[in-house]
Scaffold this active site. Structure first.
Site: not given
Length: 249
Positions: A117-120
């Site tokens: 998941y491309p989480k920030k």
């Protein structure tokens, strides 16, 4: 600590029994997980520029979502927001997770390390304002998205809501090596199967995206709002599976 003990650990920092690790082992069960989804059409060239092969583009449709998760096993209480792109893979409709912003450290670490998941870090929020369901996303102190929808104006067919939440979902995992070159470059897939839709509604909706250098949601501009949904669920997060290894290819 012996080699086998190291390999049994879920993540760092090492602690016994996992008391100091970044996140606990799964499975991860979500109770009363609530979605606000705004679907919109965007610029075709901008859309194509962020969809990795072997995924394919048919229609440049984006789902902006705000997800409220008040009861997440091992992770606690948090909110998430981002953009999901409608794509195809081997001729089948699917979703591609383009960006995610959330306010929970363990969930960020879990999403990036154990999955793709491309989480920030961000500041999403989902709340009811009088007769309006409102989803917002802040990055730092600045607003980058505001979504509004009439609160429970019309019931939404539960099968339609289930198909939206449980669509096959692709993500891109990129991890550099110590020399800066890619060490992992993979396309992975998940699909939610353990899912209960407890309620679903639709209504009039609007979405505003604001320019930001480090949270560039507005790079996929809103050209036409196509629909909206408000969905309440219980579900278990599935594991990801490898679909395509870019380094092997």
């Amino acid at each position: 600590m012996l080699r086998d003990d190291v390999l049994r650990a879920t993540t760092t920092p090492l602690a016994a029994p996992l008391t100091g690790s970044a996140f606990p082992p799964g499975p991860y069960r979500f109770v009363d997980r609530e979605y606000l989804n705004i679907t919109y059409r965007t610029d075709l060239d901008a859309f194509r520029a962020v969809v990795p092969e072997p995924l394919e583009v048919a229609d440049p449709v984006v789902r902006f979502e705000v997800i409220r998760m008040p009861d997440s096993s091992g992770l606690g209480d948090y909110t998430e927001s981002g953009q999901v792109l409608r794509v195809t893979h081997e001729g089948r409709p699917a979703d591609y997770v383009h960006s995610m912003y959330l306010d929970n450290g363990p969930a960020i670490a879990l999403g990036r390390e154990a999955s793709a998941y491309p989480k920030k870090l961000g500041g999403p929020r989902l709340a009811v304002d009088s007769d309006t369901l409102v989803g917002t996303l802040d990055y730092g102190s600045l607003r980058v998205a505001t979504a509004t929808m009439g609160f429970k104006h019309r019931p939404l067919d539960l099968a339609t809501a289930r198909a939206e939440v449980a669509a096959p979902t692709f993500m891109l995992k990129l991890v550099p090596g110590y020399d800066g070159a890619p060490r992992i470059a993979e396309l992975v897939r998940t699909e939610i199967t353990d899912l209960t839709v407890k309620g679903a509604w639709t209504g009039p909706a609007r979405l505003q995206l604001f320019e930001h250098a480090l949270a560039p949601l507005a790079d996929l501009p809103v050209l036409e709002v196509l629909g909206a949904s408000h969905v309440l669920t219980d579900l278990t997060l599935p594991r990801a599976e490898l679909v395509h290894d870019y380094l092997a290819a």
